[in-house]
Design a protein around this motif. Structure first.
Motif, mmCIF file in Angstrom:
data_model
loop_
_atom_site.group_PDB
_atom_site.id
_atom_site.type_symbol
_atom_site.label_atom_id
_atom_site.label_comp_id
_atom_site.label_asym_id
_atom_site.label_seq_id
_atom_site.Cartn_x
_atom_site.Cartn_y
_atom_site.Cartn_z
ATOM 1 N N GLU A 156 4.669 8.002 -6.987
ATOM 2 C CA GLU A 156 3.968 7.532 -8.191
ATOM 3 C C GLU A 156 3.275 6.214 -7.747
ATOM 4 N N ALA A 157 1.882 6.066 -7.860
ATOM 5 C CA ALA A 157 1.223 4.607 -7.465
ATOM 6 C C ALA A 157 1.598 3.468 -8.419
ATOM 7 N N ARG A 158 1.900 3.758 -9.613
ATOM 8 C CA ARG A 158 2.395 2.899 -10.532
ATOM 9 C C ARG A 158 3.788 2.156 -10.463
ATOM 10 N N ALA A 159 4.367 2.970 -9.329
ATOM 11 C CA ALA A 159 5.851 2.591 -8.986
ATOM 12 C C ALA A 159 5.923 1.949 -7.678
ATOM 13 N N LYS A 160 4.533 1.309 -7.342
ATOM 14 C CA LYS A 160 4.553 0.553 -6.045
ATOM 15 C C LYS A 160 4.639 1.562 -4.524
ATOM 16 N N ASN A 161 4.450 2.952 -4.768
ATOM 17 C CA ASN A 161 4.526 3.480 -3.688
ATOM 18 C C ASN A 161 2.919 3.666 -3.055
ATOM 19 N N ASP A 162 2.805 3.676 -1.801
ATOM 20 C CA ASP A 162 1.421 3.627 -1.433
ATOM 21 C C ASP A 162 1.486 4.627 -0.141
ATOM 22 N N VAL A 163 0.905 5.684 -0.359
ATOM 23 C CA VAL A 163 0.943 6.770 0.906
ATOM 24 C C VAL A 163 0.342 6.011 2.342
ATOM 25 N N ARG A 164 -0.407 5.000 2.308
ATOM 26 C CA ARG A 164 -1.065 4.378 3.525
ATOM 27 C C ARG A 164 -0.088 3.820 4.162
ATOM 28 N N GLU A 165 0.884 2.910 3.524
ATOM 29 C CA GLU A 165 1.985 2.198 4.212
ATOM 30 C C GLU A 165 2.976 3.355 4.676
ATOM 31 N N LEU A 166 3.481 4.182 3.578
ATOM 32 C CA LEU A 166 4.476 5.047 3.983
ATOM 33 C C LEU A 166 4.218 5.962 5.199
ATOM 34 N N LYS A 167 2.808 6.384 5.297
ATOM 35 C CA LYS A 167 2.378 7.062 6.416
ATOM 36 C C LYS A 167 2.660 6.296 7.809
ATOM 37 N N ARG A 168 2.104 5.145 7.801
ATOM 38 C CA ARG A 168 2.440 4.338 8.988
ATOM 39 C C ARG A 168 4.001 4.378 9.395
ATOM 40 N N LEU A 169 4.857 4.197 8.322
ATOM 41 C CA LEU A 169 6.229 3.983 8.566
ATOM 42 C C LEU A 169 7.060 5.505 8.883
ATOM 43 N N TRP A 170 6.637 6.566 8.012
ATOM 44 C CA TRP A 170 7.515 7.702 8.098
ATOM 45 C C TRP A 170 6.678 9.011 8.145
ATOM 46 N N GLY A 171 5.443 8.962 8.422
ATOM 47 C CA GLY A 171 4.544 9.990 8.657
ATOM 48 C C GLY A 171 4.876 10.958 9.984
ATOM 49 N N HIS A 172 5.429 10.384 10.897
ATOM 50 C CA HIS A 172 6.012 11.352 12.086
ATOM 51 C C HIS A 172 7.190 12.201 11.770
ATOM 52 N N LYS A 173 7.755 11.734 10.403
ATOM 53 C CA LYS A 173 9.209 12.346 10.117
ATOM 54 C C LYS A 173 9.026 13.297 8.751
#
Length: 353
Positions: A270-287
């Motif tokens: 949920e974007a409204r809950a401060k999740n941002d796939v652009r940042e999450l991808k950088r941190l965890w996209g390899h997992k």
């Protein structure tokens, strides 16, 4: 690639021919609006727009108690469900049923009913194999969809308030409840496999977070949930079956926990809950793979807002595979049919590899 192959590749963190584009939930009011705005009545938007499909198959995982109606009015019905929980079901508006009471309040209650959660073929119900075969004839990624074990305790058996309190006060009780439901999920899968059912993935529904973060601490997660999440993920992944975790709310602190447990993907971000796939991808996209995060607020805006949202997130999240386009929850009636068609068009353009 067909939808099944495309989604499978993304969940394995591989690069498909394009980003899978899907949606799993539209409000009834949204579809009514879209029918007025040009979508042929009765037609599934996913099929009409040539999107990729998640298909869902489930079985009865309740205590199998008798359902009964406590009260019925013009606006709502009060029902006791097959887990013995009492809910208000609204007739005049769309929304989840409102909980009123739950069956399991004490350890004595749990041990009185625990033995009802036994795995049996009868849980599949009439027509299970026919439903499976009809779904298998479609182009889509077929998931076995059930509640996540802790969410089963909180949402169906004990209630969120009492369940969270007992995670602190009676952790052994909660551990046993989660373990029992995990056993049921694993053993029921063994039963359906014996019947010739082949699933592509497991979709576990568990809203264990809210807009400000997890409902409990990471230390409680490791004590009460992690052993069972790990057991589930190991079991299915040893059979080459990815496990997807549906969870609303702010999941930023939750992702490292479920990465360690072995989940393959998280949805809907949920974007409204401060999740941002652009940042999450950088941190965890390899997992772990990501499904969603396309803001419905942006989809309700202008073409420029839609393109900015879709372009920036798809271009970042698709790198190296592991991303599936989806809204950040479900599609409300604030999104016009014209806007939604445009979002899908843009997703197709920017989702190419």
């Amino acid at each position: 690639m067909d939808s099944r192959e495309r989604i499978r590749a993304a969940l394995r963190l591989k690069v498909p021919d394009r980003v899978p584009i899907t949606e799993t939930s539209y409000w009834p009011e949204t579809l009514e609006r879209w029918y007025r705005e040009g979508l042929p009545r009765g037609v599934d938007p996913v099929t009409y727009l040539g999107m990729d499909k998640f298909l869902f198959l489930s079985y009865d995982s309740t205590l199998r108690l008798e359902e009964r109606i406590v009260r019925d009015t013009e606006k709502f019905t009060v029902k006791v469900d097959r887990d013995g929980a009492t809910f208000i079901h609204w007739k005049d508006r769309y929304g989840p049923p409102q909980p009123l009471d739950f069956l399991i309040k004490t350890e004595e209650d749990w041990f009185r009913y625990k033995d009802r959660l036994v795995p049996e073929e009868s849980r599949l119900g009439e027509g299970f194999l026919e439903r499976y075969e009809s779904l298998r004839r479609l182009d889509g990624f077929l998931c076995l969809s059930q509640r996540e074990p802790c969410w089963k305790v909180l949402a169906a058996m004990m209630g969120v308030k009492d369940g969270l309190v007992n995670m602190f006060r009676k952790p052994d009780l909660i551990y046993d409840m989660i373990a029992t439901y995990t056993d049921l999920l694993i053993e029921m899968y063994k039963i359906i496999v014996e019947l010739g059912v082949e699933i592509d993935g497991v979709w576990l529904r568990g809203d264990l977070a809210y807009k400000n973060g997890l409902l409990f601490s990471p230390s409680l997660y490791y004590r009460l949930l992690y052993p069972h999440h790990k057991r589930l993920c190991n079991f299915f992944k040893s059979r080459d079956i990815p496990v997807i975790h549906h969870i609303d709310g702010d999941v930023r602190r939750y992702i490292p926990l479920i990465v360690k447990a072995g989940f393959s993907a998280v949805q809907p971000l949920e974007a409204r809950a401060k999740n941002d796939v652009r940042e999450l991808k950088r941190l965890w996209g390899h997992k772990i793979a990501f499904i969603g995060n396309i803001s419905v607020e942006s989809l309700s805006g202008t073409k420029e807002e839609i393109e900015r949202e879709v372009r920036s997130k798809v271009l970042t999240a698709k790198e190296g595979g592991g991303y599936i386009f989806h809204s950040d929850h479900s599609i409300p009636p604030t999104v016009s049919w014209k806007n939604y068609q445009y979002a899908v068009k843009i997703a197709n353009e920017y989702g190419k590899y």
